[in-house]
Design a protein around this motif. Structure first.
Motif, mmCIF file in Angstrom:
data_model
loop_
_atom_site.group_PDB
_atom_site.id
_atom_site.type_symbol
_atom_site.label_atom_id
_atom_site.label_comp_id
_atom_site.label_asym_id
_atom_site.label_seq_id
_atom_site.Cartn_x
_atom_site.Cartn_y
_atom_site.Cartn_z
ATOM 1 N N THR A 157 0.930 -1.231 0.004
ATOM 2 C CA THR A 157 -0.082 0.022 -0.007
ATOM 3 C C THR A 157 0.857 1.137 -0.163
ATOM 4 O O THR A 157 1.760 1.330 0.803
ATOM 5 C CB THR A 157 -0.904 0.108 1.249
ATOM 6 N N ALA A 158 0.438 2.135 -0.620
ATOM 7 C CA ALA A 158 1.224 3.578 -0.709
ATOM 8 C C ALA A 158 0.150 4.646 -0.977
ATOM 9 O O ALA A 158 -0.904 4.346 -1.355
ATOM 10 C CB ALA A 158 2.357 3.522 -2.062
ATOM 11 N N ASP A 194 3.121 -8.685 -5.779
ATOM 12 C CA ASP A 194 2.117 -9.142 -6.873
ATOM 13 C C ASP A 194 1.116 -7.822 -7.328
ATOM 14 O O ASP A 194 0.788 -7.642 -8.391
ATOM 15 C CB ASP A 194 1.111 -10.172 -6.485
ATOM 16 N N ALA A 195 0.830 -6.741 -6.319
ATOM 17 C CA ALA A 195 0.067 -5.798 -6.742
ATOM 18 C C ALA A 195 0.428 -4.536 -5.682
ATOM 19 O O ALA A 195 0.942 -4.897 -4.461
ATOM 20 C CB ALA A 195 -1.379 -6.114 -6.357
ATOM 21 N N VAL A 196 0.232 -3.442 -6.244
ATOM 22 C CA VAL A 196 0.478 -1.964 -5.493
ATOM 23 C C VAL A 196 -0.863 -1.450 -5.495
ATOM 24 O O VAL A 196 -1.642 -1.162 -6.449
ATOM 25 C CB VAL A 196 1.585 -1.373 -6.121
ATOM 26 N N ALA A 254 5.971 1.701 -9.270
ATOM 27 C CA ALA A 254 5.314 0.507 -9.711
ATOM 28 C C ALA A 254 5.413 0.215 -11.041
ATOM 29 O O ALA A 254 5.782 -0.929 -11.433
ATOM 30 C CB ALA A 254 3.642 0.584 -9.642
ATOM 31 N N SER A 255 5.714 1.343 -11.849
ATOM 32 C CA SER A 255 6.010 1.011 -13.443
ATOM 33 C C SER A 255 7.416 0.381 -13.620
ATOM 34 O O SER A 255 7.718 -0.397 -14.130
ATOM 35 C CB SER A 255 5.954 2.358 -14.280
ATOM 36 N N HIS A 291 0.300 -5.919 -10.970
ATOM 37 C CA HIS A 291 -1.017 -5.189 -10.722
ATOM 38 C C HIS A 291 -1.020 -3.842 -10.137
ATOM 39 O O HIS A 291 -0.440 -3.831 -8.969
ATOM 40 C CB HIS A 291 -2.083 -6.129 -10.290
ATOM 41 N N VAL A 292 -1.609 -2.958 -10.652
ATOM 42 C CA VAL A 292 -1.776 -1.623 -10.087
ATOM 43 C C VAL A 292 -3.131 -1.299 -9.711
ATOM 44 O O VAL A 292 -4.091 -1.213 -10.682
ATOM 45 C CB VAL A 292 -1.117 -0.615 -10.760
ATOM 46 N N ILE A 293 -3.431 -1.023 -8.583
ATOM 47 C CA ILE A 293 -4.842 -0.561 -8.191
ATOM 48 C C ILE A 293 -4.833 0.845 -7.460
ATOM 49 O O ILE A 293 -3.821 0.917 -6.688
ATOM 50 C CB ILE A 293 -5.318 -1.657 -6.903
#
Length: 434
Positions: free
Chosen positions: A15-16, A115-117, A138-139, A145-147
């Protein structure tokens, strides 16, 4: 053996968010709704909420993670808080990353294996520079996966037009950074809308709630297991120590050599042909141990010990890969880096480079550009400062079996380390080879 059901697959997410976007409340809400909080802690938080006269209900979810905030106020350096939670469908490790700009380096730590941010955006403020920075990280790290959780939707009366404007801006930034399929979810962390379950106050949003999305996205180990070719960076070579266990064969034990490490991609079975870097020698896998037990196969993300049919000269830093992979050694590469150290990075700097389990000396031969987080364009520069994202050219003292990060997340990742004090200077991803 890795199962194909979600229940058997660990999902890591980070989380960010910018300061005061409501990340503590959202993390607290996720932990609460996933029943990851002990009853006595819930009672303590409810009591503290009442004592402080919390105005938004009887329970301040932010208090579940407030310890980190208190530590930051005392000036203690915080890395990343890792938390475990589980639902009926999946188990998770949550990397809770600090939001302040001076802690952005820690977001790199949390996102590197994710696996996801999950990036929070305050719907009233929209996409800020720190949001762009988090999306750029993240890129850079190619997080699968980006949420984007557009939070505080309750404070704008659940207005679809306000959400859609922020969503369009966020998607535009994500596309510019090479994130084509970001998920954007309107949420109220405070009131629970679209966190664990769909909200009837956002009838215009027909996507999944946040927790449902996290429960159904494929983990990187699933993706690598299906798409990637087998690759094992060797961490150590083990030989038996001490006496025989009951039933063990003394002669077999004397000849045992196990090549250990974490499978970074693909899968391997007993009888598979493999090649070893450096040298390119081919041999056959004769045994696999996972968690101390004999197994017929191993998969991405598992820690294993392999035995091979031939005596191969391999040690820490070597790589065992599927036969025919054709691992090539490189002494030069271009990389995009996130600079983590207060000391600037300039051409001529000598550093240590860590790639997989190998560590070699390297030279920063050129610093070419840094990314402007407002325009997202790369601007020419001759140095990179703390929290800068930029591009450099590196020369290595020994060949490394590099791959482009876009093709292989593990094979294309590097750490730059200070020669003198061992501090981590930068995280790097290979953009071109040779």
């Amino acid at each position: 053996m890795t199962t194909t059901t979600l229940e058997g697959i660990l999902f890591r997410f980070a989380t960010a968010g910018s300061v005061d976007d409501g990340k503590s409340t959202l993390v607290g809400r996720l932990l609460h709704d996933a029943k990851a909080i002990l009853a006595d802690q819930l009672e303590q938080v409810a009591r503290t909420s009442a004592e402080r006269g919390f105005a938004h209900g009887e329970f301040d979810f932010a208090l579940l993670t407030d310890g980190l905030r208190a530590e930051r106020e005392q000036g203690i350096t915080i890395d990343v808080a890792y938390r475990y939670l589980a639902t009926d469908r999946r188990t998770f490790i949550l990397a809770d990353c600090p939001g302040h700009v001076q802690y952005t380096r820690n977001m790199v730590t949390g996102a590197a294996t994710a696996d996801a941010v999950l990036v929070l955006v305050d719907v009233r403020k929209g996409v800020l520079e720190q949001t762009r920075r988090h999306l750029a990280v993240a890129s850079l790290l190619r997080v699968p996966h980006v949420i984007l959780a557009v939070n505080k939707i309750d404070l704008v009366g659940f207005d679809e037009r306000v959400f859609r404007a922020v969503e369009a801006d966020a998607r535009a930034v994500a596309r510019e950074l090479g994130i084509p399929a970001a998920h954007v979810v309107p949420v109220s962390a405070l009131q629970g809308d679209n966190v664990a379950a769909a909200s009837d106050r956002t009838p215009w949003y027909d996507g999944p709630a946040l927790l449902e999305l996290l429960e159904t996205l494929p983990a990187e180990s699933e993706i690598d297991d299906v798409r990637g070719r087998f690759r094992l960076p060797v961490q150590s070579v083990i030989r038996p120590q001490g006496g025989l266990a009951p039933g063990e064969d003394a002669e077999a034990l004397r000849d045992y050599r196990g090549f250990t490490g974490r499978v970074s991609s693909g899968s391997v079975r007993v009888g598979d042909r493999v090649e070893v870097f450096p040298g390119g020698h081919e041999t056959t896998v004769t045994g696999i141990r996972v968690a101390g037990r004999e197994s017929d196969e191993a998969h991405a993300a598992q820690s294993v010990a392999l035995t091979l049919a031939d005596e191969i000269d391999a040690a820490r830093g070597s790589v065992i890969a599927a036969a025919g992979t054709g691992l090539t050694g490189y002494r030069q590469a271009e990389a995009e880096i996130f600079h983590l150290d207060p000391r600037p990075l300039i051409p001529g700097d000598e550093v240590l480079v860590k790639h997989g389990t190998a560590t070699v000396r390297a030279l920063v031969s050129e610093v070419t550009s840094s990314r402007d987080l407002e325009t997202l364009a790369h601007q020419p520069t001759s140095e990179l400062r703390v929290n800068d994202i930029g591009r450099v050219r590196l020369r290595f003292a020994a060949e490394l079996p590099l791959q482009r990060y876009a093709d292989d997340r593990d094979g294309g990742a590097l750490l730059l380390i200070h020669l003198g004090d061992g501090a981590t200077l930068a995280a790097a991803t290979i953009t071109s080879l040779g």
